[in-house]
Motif scaffolding. Structure first.
Motif, PDB file in Angstrom:
ATOM      1  N   PHE A  27       0.851  -1.192   0.000  1.00 49.62           N
ATOM      2  CA  PHE A  27       0.000   0.000   0.000  1.00 49.62           C
ATOM      3  C   PHE A  27       0.887   1.242   0.000  1.00 49.62           C
ATOM      4  O   PHE A  27       1.792   1.373   0.821  1.00 49.62           O
ATOM      5  CB  PHE A  27      -0.896   0.017   1.245  1.00 49.62           C
ATOM      6  CG  PHE A  27      -1.724  -1.229   1.420  1.00 49.62           C
ATOM      7  CD1 PHE A  27      -2.946  -1.364   0.780  1.00 49.62           C
ATOM      8  CD2 PHE A  27      -1.273  -2.267   2.220  1.00 49.62           C
ATOM      9  CE1 PHE A  27      -3.707  -2.512   0.931  1.00 49.62           C
ATOM     10  CE2 PHE A  27      -2.021  -3.425   2.384  1.00 49.62           C
ATOM     11  CZ  PHE A  27      -3.238  -3.543   1.735  1.00 49.62           C
ATOM     12  N   VAL A  28       0.624   2.136  -0.941  1.00 50.21           N
ATOM     13  CA  VAL A  28       1.407   3.365  -1.071  1.00 50.21           C
ATOM     14  C   VAL A  28       0.451   4.540  -1.115  1.00 50.21           C
ATOM     15  O   VAL A  28      -0.596   4.479  -1.783  1.00 50.21           O
ATOM     16  CB  VAL A  28       2.276   3.334  -2.346  1.00 50.21           C
ATOM     17  CG1 VAL A  28       3.040   4.641  -2.508  1.00 50.21           C
ATOM     18  CG2 VAL A  28       3.245   2.169  -2.306  1.00 50.21           C
ATOM     19  N   ALA A  29       0.804   5.606  -0.420  1.00 49.18           N
ATOM     20  CA  ALA A  29      -0.048   6.794  -0.379  1.00 49.18           C
ATOM     21  C   ALA A  29      -0.224   7.367  -1.776  1.00 49.18           C
ATOM     22  O   ALA A  29       0.757   7.624  -2.482  1.00 49.18           O
ATOM     23  CB  ALA A  29       0.547   7.836   0.555  1.00 49.18           C
ATOM     24  N   THR A  55      -5.363   6.547   0.126  1.00 52.15           N
ATOM     25  CA  THR A  55      -5.207   7.875   0.710  1.00 52.15           C
ATOM     26  C   THR A  55      -4.552   7.765   2.092  1.00 52.15           C
ATOM     27  O   THR A  55      -4.549   6.694   2.711  1.00 52.15           O
ATOM     28  CB  THR A  55      -6.559   8.576   0.855  1.00 52.15           C
ATOM     29  OG1 THR A  55      -7.363   7.846   1.799  1.00 52.15           O
ATOM     30  CG2 THR A  55      -7.271   8.652  -0.489  1.00 52.15           C
ATOM     31  N   MET A  56      -4.024   8.867   2.569  1.00 51.49           N
ATOM     32  CA  MET A  56      -3.428   8.886   3.903  1.00 51.49           C
ATOM     33  C   MET A  56      -4.451   8.513   4.984  1.00 51.49           C
ATOM     34  O   MET A  56      -4.131   7.741   5.892  1.00 51.49           O
ATOM     35  CB  MET A  56      -2.806  10.251   4.186  1.00 51.49           C
ATOM     36  CG  MET A  56      -1.445  10.454   3.557  1.00 51.49           C
ATOM     37  SD  MET A  56      -0.191   9.355   4.295  1.00 51.49           S
ATOM     38  CE  MET A  56       1.296  10.095   3.618  1.00 51.49           C
ATOM     39  N   PRO A  57      -5.682   9.032   4.927  1.00 45.90           N
ATOM     40  CA  PRO A  57      -6.673   8.613   5.927  1.00 45.90           C
ATOM     41  C   PRO A  57      -6.925   7.105   5.903  1.00 45.90           C
ATOM     42  O   PRO A  57      -7.112   6.491   6.952  1.00 45.90           O
ATOM     43  CB  PRO A  57      -7.922   9.395   5.529  1.00 45.90           C
ATOM     44  CG  PRO A  57      -7.391  10.626   4.867  1.00 45.90           C
ATOM     45  CD  PRO A  57      -6.185  10.162   4.119  1.00 45.90           C
ATOM     46  N   GLN A  58      -6.913   6.506   4.708  1.00 37.67           N
ATOM     47  CA  GLN A  58      -7.090   5.056   4.629  1.00 37.67           C
ATOM     48  C   GLN A  58      -5.928   4.320   5.300  1.00 37.67           C
ATOM     49  O   GLN A  58      -6.128   3.355   6.048  1.00 37.67           O
ATOM     50  CB  GLN A  58      -7.223   4.622   3.162  1.00 37.67           C
ATOM     51  CG  GLN A  58      -8.549   4.952   2.519  1.00 37.67           C
ATOM     52  CD  GLN A  58      -8.578   4.574   1.052  1.00 37.67           C
ATOM     53  OE1 GLN A  58      -7.686   4.920   0.274  1.00 37.67           O
ATOM     54  NE2 GLN A  58      -9.618   3.849   0.640  1.00 37.67           N
ATOM     55  N   LEU A  59      -4.703   4.795   5.036  1.00 34.34           N
ATOM     56  CA  LEU A  59      -3.535   4.185   5.670  1.00 34.34           C
ATOM     57  C   LEU A  59      -3.584   4.356   7.183  1.00 34.34           C
ATOM     58  O   LEU A  59      -3.235   3.448   7.939  1.00 34.34           O
ATOM     59  CB  LEU A  59      -2.251   4.797   5.118  1.00 34.34           C
ATOM     60  CG  LEU A  59      -1.587   4.093   3.932  1.00 34.34           C
ATOM     61  CD1 LEU A  59      -0.350   4.851   3.486  1.00 34.34           C
ATOM     62  CD2 LEU A  59      -1.223   2.664   4.279  1.00 34.34           C
ATOM     63  N   ASN A  60      -4.016   5.532   7.620  1.00 39.60           N
ATOM     64  CA  ASN A  60      -4.122   5.776   9.054  1.00 39.60           C
ATOM     65  C   ASN A  60      -5.088   4.794   9.703  1.00 39.60           C
ATOM     66  O   ASN A  60      -4.836   4.297  10.801  1.00 39.60           O
ATOM     67  CB  ASN A  60      -4.585   7.213   9.325  1.00 39.60           C
ATOM     68  CG  ASN A  60      -3.546   8.247   8.910  1.00 39.60           C
ATOM     69  OD1 ASN A  60      -2.357   7.927   8.812  1.00 39.60           O
ATOM     70  ND2 ASN A  60      -3.979   9.470   8.669  1.00 39.60           N
ATOM     71  N   PRO A  67       3.368   6.248  13.074  1.00 34.78           N
ATOM     72  CA  PRO A  67       3.996   6.837  11.884  1.00 34.78           C
ATOM     73  C   PRO A  67       4.307   5.764  10.835  1.00 34.78           C
ATOM     74  O   PRO A  67       5.103   4.862  11.086  1.00 34.78           O
ATOM     75  CB  PRO A  67       5.287   7.459  12.431  1.00 34.78           C
ATOM     76  CG  PRO A  67       5.046   7.637  13.889  1.00 34.78           C
ATOM     77  CD  PRO A  67       4.150   6.515  14.289  1.00 34.78           C
ATOM     78  N   HIS A  68       3.663   5.864   9.673  1.00 33.64           N
ATOM     79  CA  HIS A  68       3.848   4.841   8.641  1.00 33.64           C
ATOM     80  C   HIS A  68       4.534   5.366   7.385  1.00 33.64           C
ATOM     81  O   HIS A  68       4.815   4.588   6.467  1.00 33.64           O
ATOM     82  CB  HIS A  68       2.499   4.229   8.252  1.00 33.64           C
ATOM     83  CG  HIS A  68       1.453   5.247   7.927  1.00 33.64           C
ATOM     84  ND1 HIS A  68       1.514   6.054   6.815  1.00 33.64           N
ATOM     85  CD2 HIS A  68       0.315   5.595   8.590  1.00 33.64           C
ATOM     86  CE1 HIS A  68       0.455   6.845   6.783  1.00 33.64           C
ATOM     87  NE2 HIS A  68      -0.289   6.605   7.852  1.00 33.64           N
TER      88      HIS A  68
END
Length: 266
Positions: A27-29, A55-60, A67-68
């Motif tokens: 998974f990449v932003a 998206t960043m919210p999805q990764l969060n 911190p990813h």
């Protein structure tokens, strides 16, 4: 197969480079413009690993409040090594093997830092107990900046029994203990060697300590104990590295500057 979520650019990139883990997906932003994102995606694609931009919210939401760095991967379990695979090649190689034995390290940051140093000095492996200690988690891989993905990590049931096995195979086992009479800088560390590092609060447990051939300390000035487990491990490992020929060599063409004369000193 059970999987876990590896997170952070370095852990994911190093796991891809090491080729030891099974990858399900990377998974990449989607809004990341860094070259590092592109490099991770390119390597994953070259290995036929699905790459999904999120998206960043999805990764969060996937990773949690950690911190990813805009990168994560769904991977298989960390590939632990057996003691025999660490012991036999090292003993048969003719080189001076080095192992690091960790007794009840519970902080992922400490374990990650120790593993990173172990990789840096070329240690043949790191040994940890199965119980009452942190294992090879994604947090440890992140703390090691991905070094975990390259080292041989062994989990054992009984650290004292493991020490006896090493001794039976001709290894010396030295434990780091701040109350020891012998300094780590005064002892020969060039043979087949296992360095034992104790836990963050109580150090090496009594039974493990009794199993060691010798206890070593790190000289310090001042009234306060200042070295945590990872720093003590780094000092011991790099002293072994230095004794084994790891000294820096002079750089050709570089000379020491002359000391200023007395009238130039401020």
């Amino acid at each position: 197969m059970k999987t876990e979520l590896l997170y952070g650019i370095h852990p994911v990139a190093e796991a891809l480079a090491a080729g030891r883990r099974m990858f399900r997906e990377v998974f990449v932003a989607a809004d990341g413009s860094s070259r590092r994102f592109a490099a991770v995606a390119t390597v994953a694609a070259s290995k036929n690993i699905p790459v999904r931009r999120v998206t960043m919210p999805q990764l969060n939401r996937m990773v949690g409040d950690i911190p990813h760095q805009g990168t994560a991967a769904r991977v298989g379990p960390y590939p632990l090594a057996e003691l025999t695979t660490v012991l036999t090649p090292a003993s048969a190689s003719g080189a001076s093997p080095l192992l690091v034995l960790l007794d009840a390290i519970v902080d992922p940051q400490n374990l990650g830092a120790i593993i990173r140093t172990a990789l840096g000095v070329g240690a043949d492996g790191v040994v940890i107990p199965r119980d009452r200690a942190v294992g090879p988690t994604p947090a440890v891989s992140k703390a090691s900046a991905g070094a975990l993905e390259h080292v041989r990590l062994v989990q054992v049931t009984n650290l004292s029994a493991t020490i006896r096995t090493l001794q039976d195979h001709g290894w010396w086992v030295y434990g780091m203990d701040r109350g020891a009479d012998h300094s780590v800088f005064d002892i020969d560390l060039t043979g087949p060697l296992a360095i034992v590092i104790g836990g963050e609060e109580k150090g090496i447990r009594p039974l493990v300590k009794q199993s060691c051939d010798l206890l070593l300390s790190i000289p310090q000035r001042g009234p306060v104990e200042t070295l945590n487990a990872s720093v003590a491990a780094a000092v011991a490992m790099y002293e072994a590295y230095r004794q084994r020929g790891g000294r820096a060599k002079p750089v050709a063409g570089v000379q020491r500057r002359a000391a200023p004369s007395s009238d130039q000193k401020g």
